[in-house]
Design a protein around this motif. Structure first.
Motif, PDB file in Angstrom:
ATOM      1  N   ALA A  45       0.811  -1.618   0.564  1.00  0.00           N
ATOM      2  CA  ALA A  45       0.495  -0.097   0.340  1.00  0.00           C
ATOM      3  C   ALA A  45       0.885   1.643  -0.120  1.00  0.00           C
ATOM      4  O   ALA A  45       1.880   1.273   0.204  1.00  0.00           O
ATOM      5  N   PRO A  46       0.468   2.861  -0.570  1.00  0.00           N
ATOM      6  CA  PRO A  46       0.881   3.559  -0.629  1.00  0.00           C
ATOM      7  C   PRO A  46       1.531   3.765   0.691  1.00  0.00           C
ATOM      8  O   PRO A  46       0.652   4.081   1.767  1.00  0.00           O
ATOM      9  N   GLU A  47       2.372   4.884   1.048  1.00  0.00           N
ATOM     10  CA  GLU A  47       3.003   5.177   2.339  1.00  0.00           C
ATOM     11  C   GLU A  47       1.704   5.903   2.909  1.00  0.00           C
ATOM     12  O   GLU A  47       1.111   6.546   1.811  1.00  0.00           O
ATOM     13  N   GLY A  48       1.150   5.959   4.249  1.00  0.00           N
ATOM     14  CA  GLY A  48       0.272   6.993   4.716  1.00  0.00           C
ATOM     15  C   GLY A  48      -1.252   5.823   4.424  1.00  0.00           C
ATOM     16  O   GLY A  48      -2.324   7.361   4.738  1.00  0.00           O
ATOM     17  N   ALA A  49      -1.336   5.388   2.875  1.00  0.00           N
ATOM     18  CA  ALA A  49      -3.002   4.754   3.202  1.00  0.00           C
ATOM     19  C   ALA A  49      -3.618   4.806   3.986  1.00  0.00           C
ATOM     20  O   ALA A  49      -4.489   3.605   4.116  1.00  0.00           O
ATOM     21  N   LEU A  50      -2.252   3.774   5.327  1.00  0.00           N
ATOM     22  CA  LEU A  50      -3.219   3.242   6.434  1.00  0.00           C
ATOM     23  C   LEU A  50      -2.723   3.870   7.454  1.00  0.00           C
ATOM     24  O   LEU A  50      -2.013   4.136   7.482  1.00  0.00           O
ATOM     25  N   ALA A  51      -3.578   3.178   9.052  1.00  0.00           N
ATOM     26  CA  ALA A  51      -3.871   3.888  10.119  1.00  0.00           C
ATOM     27  C   ALA A  51      -3.926   3.302  10.932  1.00  0.00           C
ATOM     28  O   ALA A  51      -4.061   1.647  10.565  1.00  0.00           O
ATOM     29  N   PHE A  52      -2.770   3.072  11.847  1.00  0.00           N
ATOM     30  CA  PHE A  52      -3.235   1.811  12.948  1.00  0.00           C
ATOM     31  C   PHE A  52      -3.180   2.579  14.571  1.00  0.00           C
ATOM     32  O   PHE A  52      -2.841   3.616  14.811  1.00  0.00           O
ATOM     33  N   HIS A  53      -3.554   1.923  15.507  1.00  0.00           N
ATOM     34  CA  HIS A  53      -3.565   2.548  17.037  1.00  0.00           C
ATOM     35  C   HIS A  53      -3.311   1.117  17.495  1.00  0.00           C
ATOM     36  O   HIS A  53      -3.859  -0.255  17.173  1.00  0.00           O
ATOM     37  N   ARG A  54      -3.039   0.579  19.311  1.00  0.00           N
ATOM     38  CA  ARG A  54      -3.030  -0.012  19.487  1.00  0.00           C
ATOM     39  C   ARG A  54      -4.151  -0.547  20.539  1.00  0.00           C
ATOM     40  O   ARG A  54      -4.994   0.426  20.859  1.00  0.00           O
ATOM     41  N   VAL A  55      -4.401  -2.135  20.694  1.00  0.00           N
ATOM     42  CA  VAL A  55      -5.884  -2.211  21.343  1.00  0.00           C
ATOM     43  C   VAL A  55      -5.273  -3.114  22.145  1.00  0.00           C
ATOM     44  O   VAL A  55      -4.059  -3.203  22.793  1.00  0.00           O
ATOM     45  N   SER A  56      -6.616  -3.663  22.828  1.00  0.00           N
ATOM     46  CA  SER A  56      -6.869  -4.390  23.937  1.00  0.00           C
ATOM     47  C   SER A  56      -5.560  -6.132  24.323  1.00  0.00           C
ATOM     48  O   SER A  56      -5.895  -6.487  22.975  1.00  0.00           O
ATOM     49  N   THR A  57      -4.959  -6.563  24.928  1.00  0.00           N
ATOM     50  CA  THR A  57      -4.694  -7.820  24.450  1.00  0.00           C
ATOM     51  C   THR A  57      -5.554  -8.705  24.982  1.00  0.00           C
ATOM     52  O   THR A  57      -5.204  -9.981  24.679  1.00  0.00           O
ATOM     53  N   GLN A  58      -6.942  -8.349  24.455  1.00  0.00           N
ATOM     54  CA  GLN A  58      -7.989  -9.227  24.823  1.00  0.00           C
ATOM     55  C   GLN A  58      -8.247 -10.206  23.712  1.00  0.00           C
ATOM     56  O   GLN A  58      -8.151 -11.042  22.812  1.00  0.00           O
ATOM     57  N   VAL A  59      -7.868  -9.236  22.239  1.00  0.00           N
ATOM     58  CA  VAL A  59      -7.673 -10.155  21.093  1.00  0.00           C
ATOM     59  C   VAL A  59      -6.732 -10.938  20.509  1.00  0.00           C
ATOM     60  O   VAL A  59      -6.672 -12.004  19.776  1.00  0.00           O
ATOM     61  N   ASN A  60      -5.807 -11.074  21.560  1.00  0.00           N
ATOM     62  CA  ASN A  60      -4.368 -12.025  21.489  1.00  0.00           C
ATOM     63  C   ASN A  60      -5.161 -13.488  21.821  1.00  0.00           C
ATOM     64  O   ASN A  60      -4.910 -14.662  21.567  1.00  0.00           O
ATOM     65  N   SER A  61      -6.131 -13.220  22.459  1.00  0.00           N
ATOM     66  CA  SER A  61      -7.516 -14.978  22.417  1.00  0.00           C
ATOM     67  C   SER A  61      -8.350 -15.006  20.876  1.00  0.00           C
ATOM     68  O   SER A  61      -8.723 -13.917  21.129  1.00  0.00           O
ATOM     69  N   ASN A  62      -8.283 -16.688  20.469  1.00  0.00           N
ATOM     70  CA  ASN A  62      -8.820 -16.199  19.176  1.00  0.00           C
ATOM     71  C   ASN A  62     -10.651 -16.699  19.098  1.00  0.00           C
ATOM     72  O   ASN A  62     -11.469 -16.572  19.000  1.00  0.00           O
ATOM     73  N   ARG A  63     -10.577 -16.155  21.194  1.00  0.00           N
ATOM     74  CA  ARG A  63     -12.604 -16.567  22.158  1.00  0.00           C
ATOM     75  C   ARG A  63     -13.069 -15.155  22.102  1.00  0.00           C
ATOM     76  O   ARG A  63     -14.280 -15.172  22.213  1.00  0.00           O
ATOM     77  N   ALA A  64     -12.207 -13.730  22.097  1.00  0.00           N
ATOM     78  CA  ALA A  64     -12.225 -13.571  22.566  1.00  0.00           C
ATOM     79  C   ALA A  64     -13.463 -12.340  21.036  1.00  0.00           C
ATOM     80  O   ALA A  64     -13.623 -12.682  19.760  1.00  0.00           O
ATOM     81  N   SER A  65     -14.485 -11.277  21.780  1.00  0.00           N
ATOM     82  CA  SER A  65     -14.731 -10.873  20.366  1.00  0.00           C
ATOM     83  C   SER A  65     -15.695  -9.727  20.890  1.00  0.00           C
ATOM     84  O   SER A  65     -15.292  -9.140  22.683  1.00  0.00           O
ATOM     85  N   GLY A  66     -16.266  -9.015  20.383  1.00  0.00           N
ATOM     86  CA  GLY A  66     -17.014  -7.805  20.789  1.00  0.00           C
ATOM     87  C   GLY A  66     -16.149  -6.868  19.971  1.00  0.00           C
ATOM     88  O   GLY A  66     -15.129  -6.861  19.588  1.00  0.00           O
ATOM     89  N   ALA A  67     -17.138  -5.503  19.734  1.00  0.00           N
ATOM     90  CA  ALA A  67     -16.232  -4.178  19.492  1.00  0.00           C
ATOM     91  C   ALA A  67     -15.693  -3.457  20.295  1.00  0.00           C
ATOM     92  O   ALA A  67     -14.079  -2.756  19.906  1.00  0.00           O
ATOM     93  N   GLN A  68     -15.366  -4.055  21.561  1.00  0.00           N
ATOM     94  CA  GLN A  68     -14.451  -3.209  22.238  1.00  0.00           C
ATOM     95  C   GLN A  68     -12.473  -3.865  21.692  1.00  0.00           C
ATOM     96  O   GLN A  68     -11.632  -3.332  22.236  1.00  0.00           O
ATOM     97  N   LEU A  69     -12.493  -4.882  21.010  1.00  0.00           N
ATOM     98  CA  LEU A  69     -10.824  -5.432  20.731  1.00  0.00           C
ATOM     99  C   LEU A  69     -10.796  -4.441  19.917  1.00  0.00           C
ATOM    100  O   LEU A  69      -9.891  -4.261  19.614  1.00  0.00           O
TER     101      LEU A  69
END
Length: 220
Positions: free
Chosen positions: A190-214
């Motif tokens: 992807a071109p530079e600047g096309a993507l954005a990213f932020h840290r999220v909770s370690t809850q998503v380290n589990s493949n069983r986690a669900s929900g918008a808070q991830l």
């Protein structure tokens, strides 16, 4: 690399976005933690575009059972035309894989896995380049797919050395084979600047986690 992603766009909105006929067995959305071997939304073209479900995890035709070898969730763009598992699919069976964002991980100095959520900077859905393969006897036929990846651009390399190949709307027809040859040229970072990213909770380290808070931002 792409090993986990989120899909929040409603099915009817996806069908409209891609001008595709939706199948009746599509997975439920939203899903904030799509994992390998899940059924996922894909778009293919066989004279008309179809929004259809596929197993995320490409199964080569010589596998006797789904776990006969490595789980092929990604296909490297640099070697896709040469690898026996993917070379026919990259010529004849390409698909689009829509999502809202995907996850990658870094590690802190103690080795803890720290998840990041990556989206388009403009807020539009991401569309990955994919390849697909039907596998199994007729009565048990399974449609399977993999996400094409490429070496990361400078921005993404802060998190991971690989990234999915993302396609602009103007390139969808080319990747699907509707607009002649030249799909190989689309396998670029992807071109530079096309993507954005932020840290999220370690809850998503589990493949069983669900929900918008991830996907909600947390302090780095």
């Amino acid at each position: 690399m792409c090993g986990r992603f989120a899909v929040t766009l409603p099915t009817d909105a996806m069908a409209q976005l891609f001008d595709a006929q939706p199948a009746n067995d599509l997975p439920s959305v939203p899903n904030y933690n799509v994992c390998p071997t899940n059924q996922i939304h894909t778009v293919l073209s066989d004279g008309a575009r179809r929004l259809t479900a596929m197993r995320w995890g490409f199964i080569p035709h010589w596998y006797k059972k789904p776990n006969d070898g490595p789980l092929l969730i990604n296909a490297r763009a640099e070697t896709i035309a040469e690898k026996p598992a993917f070379r026919a699919a990259c010529r004849e069976r390409r698909c689009l894989i829509p999502c809202t964002g995907f996850y990658e991980w870094t590690k802190d100095e103690d080795g803890n896995r720290l998840p990041w959520y990556i989206t388009r900077a403009d807020g539009d859905p991401l569309v990955f380049a994919g390849v697909w393969q039907d596998w199994g006897p007729e009565a048990e036929r399974m449609r399977t797919c993999a996400i094409v990846t490429i070496g990361a651009n400078d921005q993404m390399s802060q998190i991971h050395h690989r990234m999915p190949v993302t396609l602009e709307q103007t390139d969808w027809a080319k990747w699907l084979g509707e607009d002649g040859h030249g799909a190989a040229k689309l396998m670029q970072p992807a071109p530079e600047g096309a993507l954005a990213f932020h840290r999220v909770s370690t809850q998503v380290n589990s493949n069983r986690a669900s929900g918008a808070q991830l996907i909600e931002p947390v302090a780095p």
